[in-house]
Scaffold this active site. Structure first.
Site, PDB file in Angstrom:
ATOM      1  N   ARG A  44       0.817  -1.234   0.000  1.00  0.00           N
ATOM      2  CA  ARG A  44       0.000   0.000   0.000  1.00  0.00           C
ATOM      3  C   ARG A  44       0.841   1.270   0.000  1.00  0.00           C
ATOM      4  O   ARG A  44       0.535   2.223  -0.677  1.00  0.00           O
ATOM      5  CB  ARG A  44      -0.804   0.019   1.292  1.00  0.00           C
ATOM      6  CG  ARG A  44      -2.164  -0.496   1.099  1.00  0.00           C
ATOM      7  CD  ARG A  44      -3.118   0.201   2.050  1.00  0.00           C
ATOM      8  NE  ARG A  44      -4.393  -0.456   1.894  1.00  0.00           N
ATOM      9  CZ  ARG A  44      -5.116  -0.911   2.890  1.00  0.00           C
ATOM     10  NH1 ARG A  44      -4.713  -0.744   4.118  1.00  0.00           N
ATOM     11  NH2 ARG A  44      -6.261  -1.495   2.662  1.00  0.00           N
ATOM     12  N   LYS A 131       1.795 -18.745   5.839  1.00  0.00           N
ATOM     13  CA  LYS A 131       0.838 -19.123   6.853  1.00  0.00           C
ATOM     14  C   LYS A 131       0.343 -17.876   7.598  1.00  0.00           C
ATOM     15  O   LYS A 131       1.036 -16.865   7.534  1.00  0.00           O
ATOM     16  CB  LYS A 131       1.462 -20.123   7.829  1.00  0.00           C
ATOM     17  CG  LYS A 131       2.683 -19.554   8.591  1.00  0.00           C
ATOM     18  CD  LYS A 131       2.860 -20.200   9.898  1.00  0.00           C
ATOM     19  CE  LYS A 131       2.147 -19.449  10.982  1.00  0.00           C
ATOM     20  NZ  LYS A 131       2.980 -18.489  11.724  1.00  0.00           N
ATOM     21  N   HIS A 161       7.668 -22.689   7.380  1.00  0.00           N
ATOM     22  CA  HIS A 161       9.124 -22.542   7.320  1.00  0.00           C
ATOM     23  C   HIS A 161       9.857 -23.573   8.182  1.00  0.00           C
ATOM     24  O   HIS A 161      11.040 -23.805   8.007  1.00  0.00           O
ATOM     25  CB  HIS A 161       9.561 -21.109   7.631  1.00  0.00           C
ATOM     26  CG  HIS A 161       9.615 -20.785   9.089  1.00  0.00           C
ATOM     27  ND1 HIS A 161       8.500 -20.468   9.816  1.00  0.00           N
ATOM     28  CD2 HIS A 161      10.647 -20.738   9.960  1.00  0.00           C
ATOM     29  CE1 HIS A 161       8.849 -20.237  11.069  1.00  0.00           C
ATOM     30  NE2 HIS A 161      10.147 -20.388  11.189  1.00  0.00           N
ATOM     31  N   LYS A 165      13.842 -26.164   7.791  1.00  0.00           N
ATOM     32  CA  LYS A 165      14.949 -26.301   8.751  1.00  0.00           C
ATOM     33  C   LYS A 165      15.646 -27.643   8.543  1.00  0.00           C
ATOM     34  O   LYS A 165      14.995 -28.674   8.417  1.00  0.00           O
ATOM     35  CB  LYS A 165      14.433 -26.209  10.195  1.00  0.00           C
ATOM     36  CG  LYS A 165      13.904 -24.815  10.562  1.00  0.00           C
ATOM     37  CD  LYS A 165      13.401 -24.804  12.008  1.00  0.00           C
ATOM     38  CE  LYS A 165      12.622 -23.534  12.331  1.00  0.00           C
ATOM     39  NZ  LYS A 165      13.439 -22.376  12.628  1.00  0.00           N
ATOM     40  N   GLU A 199       9.554 -20.190  23.209  1.00  0.00           N
ATOM     41  CA  GLU A 199      10.191 -18.958  22.741  1.00  0.00           C
ATOM     42  C   GLU A 199      10.339 -17.990  23.910  1.00  0.00           C
ATOM     43  O   GLU A 199       9.477 -17.960  24.795  1.00  0.00           O
ATOM     44  CB  GLU A 199       9.339 -18.293  21.662  1.00  0.00           C
ATOM     45  CG  GLU A 199       9.190 -19.131  20.406  1.00  0.00           C
ATOM     46  CD  GLU A 199       8.481 -18.339  19.316  1.00  0.00           C
ATOM     47  OE1 GLU A 199       9.170 -17.864  18.402  1.00  0.00           O
ATOM     48  OE2 GLU A 199       7.261 -18.187  19.401  1.00  0.00           O
ATOM     49  N   ASP A 218      -1.029 -19.834  15.424  1.00  0.00           N
ATOM     50  CA  ASP A 218       0.282 -19.337  14.999  1.00  0.00           C
ATOM     51  C   ASP A 218       1.332 -20.457  14.958  1.00  0.00           C
ATOM     52  O   ASP A 218       2.189 -20.470  14.081  1.00  0.00           O
ATOM     53  CB  ASP A 218       0.748 -18.238  15.970  1.00  0.00           C
ATOM     54  CG  ASP A 218       2.061 -17.597  15.538  1.00  0.00           C
ATOM     55  OD1 ASP A 218       2.171 -17.237  14.356  1.00  0.00           O
ATOM     56  OD2 ASP A 218       2.969 -17.472  16.389  1.00  0.00           O
ATOM     57  N   HIS A 223       3.472 -25.535  12.557  1.00  0.00           N
ATOM     58  CA  HIS A 223       4.787 -26.060  12.929  1.00  0.00           C
ATOM     59  C   HIS A 223       4.704 -27.311  13.819  1.00  0.00           C
ATOM     60  O   HIS A 223       5.368 -28.310  13.569  1.00  0.00           O
ATOM     61  CB  HIS A 223       5.608 -24.994  13.654  1.00  0.00           C
ATOM     62  CG  HIS A 223       5.667 -23.679  12.929  1.00  0.00           C
ATOM     63  ND1 HIS A 223       5.661 -23.581  11.556  1.00  0.00           N
ATOM     64  CD2 HIS A 223       5.729 -22.400  13.377  1.00  0.00           C
ATOM     65  CE1 HIS A 223       5.727 -22.306  11.203  1.00  0.00           C
ATOM     66  NE2 HIS A 223       5.769 -21.569  12.283  1.00  0.00           N
ATOM     67  N   LYS A 319       5.039 -18.081  24.164  1.00  0.00           N
ATOM     68  CA  LYS A 319       5.948 -16.936  24.100  1.00  0.00           C
ATOM     69  C   LYS A 319       6.289 -16.515  25.522  1.00  0.00           C
ATOM     70  O   LYS A 319       5.545 -16.795  26.450  1.00  0.00           O
ATOM     71  CB  LYS A 319       5.269 -15.789  23.359  1.00  0.00           C
ATOM     72  CG  LYS A 319       4.887 -16.187  21.927  1.00  0.00           C
ATOM     73  CD  LYS A 319       5.119 -15.071  20.963  1.00  0.00           C
ATOM     74  CE  LYS A 319       4.806 -15.456  19.527  1.00  0.00           C
ATOM     75  NZ  LYS A 319       5.958 -15.994  18.804  1.00  0.00           N
TER      76      LYS A 319
HETATM   77  C1  BG6 Z   1       6.359 -18.046  13.023  1.00  0.00           C
HETATM   78  C2  BG6 Z   1       5.408 -17.464  14.037  1.00  0.00           C
HETATM   79  O1  BG6 Z   1       5.684 -18.855  12.111  1.00  0.00           O
HETATM   80  O2  BG6 Z   1       7.323 -18.821  13.695  1.00  0.00           O
HETATM   81  C3  BG6 Z   1       6.145 -16.683  15.087  1.00  0.00           C
HETATM   82  O3  BG6 Z   1       4.463 -16.655  13.374  1.00  0.00           O
HETATM   83  C4  BG6 Z   1       7.256 -17.487  15.703  1.00  0.00           C
HETATM   84  O4  BG6 Z   1       5.251 -16.220  16.094  1.00  0.00           O
HETATM   85  C5  BG6 Z   1       8.117 -18.096  14.614  1.00  0.00           C
HETATM   86  O5  BG6 Z   1       8.023 -16.649  16.527  1.00  0.00           O
HETATM   87  C6  BG6 Z   1       9.139 -19.052  15.190  1.00  0.00           C
HETATM   88  O6  BG6 Z   1      10.008 -19.436  14.184  1.00  0.00           O
HETATM   89  P1  BG6 Z   1      11.503 -19.868  14.526  1.00  0.00           P
HETATM   90  O7  BG6 Z   1      12.063 -20.266  13.196  1.00  0.00           O
HETATM   91  O8  BG6 Z   1      12.159 -18.682  15.152  1.00  0.00           O
HETATM   92  O9  BG6 Z   1      11.361 -21.010  15.472  1.00  0.00           O
END
Ligand code: BG6
Length: 463
Positions: A44, A131, A161, A165, A199, A218, A223, A319
């Site tokens: 935007r 995602k 993602h 890894k 985290e 999330d 994951h 978190k």
């Molecule tokens: C993301 C989430 O998909 O993965 C985040 O949206 C999270 O909230 C992150 O912090 C964690 O990824 P990684 O690779 O740091 O474990």
């Protein structure tokens, strides 16, 4: 290497800046993407090409390769104008058009519809979509249909993602390149499995997204359920994209939808994390003071198939926990007889996904000296000492695979729907909750998380 045009929707967003531009730049530099990759950013915000170059270079932490042209188009991604401008821009270009949708999930449908109207879909286009893919099973299904109107399923790359890894890819190699594992990998030998993604960070300014999402959407839907699928799936007949993805769908389809009594949630309050005082979730900028969104959750999950019947998988993520660690812990059954007076060991196989990447097996060993004393020790494979080369960043690997047309590390339409189906009863219920149990930042979540597993006579394997 085929000519590549990479179009980023959400070009000024957090994800593009933190993950995408560094990965694209590194890949061009190392020759994994063509030197003349054309980057087109759209968002935007009004900005010149020069301004966009600055943003990209700052994000990538290096100057952009001179051989790689860079353009910025401003506009609303769900409106036709920017797509027409894009079509104009792409006229006469050769090679692959890779559209990267780093936009909120509700924009994905409209964006692909506009791409199709501008005739940028099926012919030479491929799309990578970030995602979360939908917000529940029904919306994911709708999104799949919308996307498939514009692109063939084979050209849709849904990103998780974690699959990029190195340590996650190694799960299948560990299980299926070593014959010693298979006879142990079942309900006969395994007591339970714990999967933790802890985290220390908070929501890092992503309140708009996170307050609609929460830990379940999330982290778990994607994951954690991917880690579970890789840990629990059957060996595919062949190691191919369809072979691997079909087995993941099969195991996810066997996961029993999680009941409310098998799940707990929590929200971080102010506290100390790694020696630093941090604010409560509801004091984060952009979060409503009365937000009930969960920043922690723990689940007990069952897989109704022959291999896993009766073996609980405990999943948890949060978190502002005391440490950053993602690991899978496979806890084996105790030996049938305790020969060494209370010293029988529970063997635990831990796959340390990150950080400090390694795989370890806890075993009992005789403490040197008189008498027979048994101590727990670790047998380890450590990436850093076994392999010299550093592993590529997840996004770098995934971008290369998507460009080369290898979808193995991306989730298929039925896979993403199967994952939502596991959590659907819970997401709907949690969206209606009027409160969220608190936990202090720097702790391992609310008391109820300990109670969830204690109910089965087990405990979380914290360090
Ligand atoms: C993301 C989430 O998909 O993965 C985040 O949206 C999270 O909230 C992150 O912090 C964690 O990824 P990684 O690779 O740091 O474990």
């Amino acid at each position: 290497m085929e000519t590549l045009t990479l179009v980023v929707f959400g070009a000024t967003g957090d994800l593009a800046r933190r993950k995408l531009y560094p990965a694209i730049a590194n890949n061009i530099m190392s020759g994994l993407l063509p030197k003349d990759t054309r980057l087109i950013g759209t968002a935007r915000q009004v900005m010149t090409d020069q301004g966009y170059r600055r943003l990209v270079e700052e994000s990538a932490g290096r100057s952009w390769p001179k051989s790689a042209p860079l353009t910025y188009l401003s506009g609303d991604a769900d409106q036709p104008a920017v797509h027409q401008a894009l079509a104009e821009h792409l006229k006469g270009t050769r090679g692959l058009h890779l559209f990267y949708l780093a936009v909120p999930t509700q924009l994905i449908g409209p964006v692909v519809a506009r791409l199709a109207e501008a005739k940028l879909g099926r012919s030479r286009g491929r799309v990578i979509v970030e995602k979360p893919f939908g917000v529940d099973e029904a919306s994911a299904r709708t999104l799949n249909r919308q996307m498939q109107k514009a692109f063939a399923e084979g050209e849709i790359y849904r990103i998780d993602h974690y699959l990029g890894k190195e340590t996650v890819q190694n799960i299948l190699v560990f299980r299926f390149s070593n014959g010693v594992m298979e006879p142990l990998w079942n309900r006969g030998q395994i007591d339970h499995v714990q999967i933790t993604a802890a985290e220390t960070i908070g929501i890092e300014g992503r309140s708009d997204y996170y307050d609609h999402s929460g830990a379940l959407r999330d982290m778990v839907q994607n994951h954690l359920l991917q880690l579970l699928a890789l840990t629990a799936m059957e060996p595919p007949a062949v190691f191919s994209a369809e072979g691997v993805r079909s087995e993941k769908v099969k195991v996810l389809s066997a996961v029993r939808p999680v009941r409310a009594e098998d799940a707990v949630r929590g929200q971080y309050q102010a506290g100390m994390v790694e020696g630093v005082r941090v604010r409560a979730y509801t004091a984060e900028p952009g979060v409503a003071k009365d937000s009930r969104r969960e920043t922690f959750c723990a689940l007990r999950v069952f897989i109704d198939n022959w291999r896993w019947h009766g073996v609980p998988f405990y999943l948890r993520t949060g978190k502002r926990l005391p440490e950053r660690a993602t690991r899978i812990q496979v806890v084996f059954k105790a030996p049938p007889l305790d020969l060494f007076e209370g010293a029988a060991q529970t063997n635990i196989l831990t796959i340390h996904i990150q950080p400090d990447e390694r795989i370890s097996l806890r075993i009992g060993a005789k403490r040197p000296g008189l008498g027979t004393h048994v101590d727990p020790v670790e047998m380890e494979f450590v990436y850093a000492s076994s392999f010299r080369s550093a592993s590529a960043e997840a996004y770098e690997r995934l971008l290369v695979d998507a460009t080369q047309g290898d979808p193995t590390l991306f989730t298929r339409e039925d896979e993403v729907e199967a994952a939502w189906r596991v959590l659907d009863p819970l997401v709907q219920r949690w969206d209606r909750e009027t409160s969220c149990p608190p936990y202090a930042a720097g702790s391992w979540g609310p008391q109820t998380a300990a109670a969830l597993i204690a109910r089965d006579g087990r405990t979380w394997l914290d360090p």
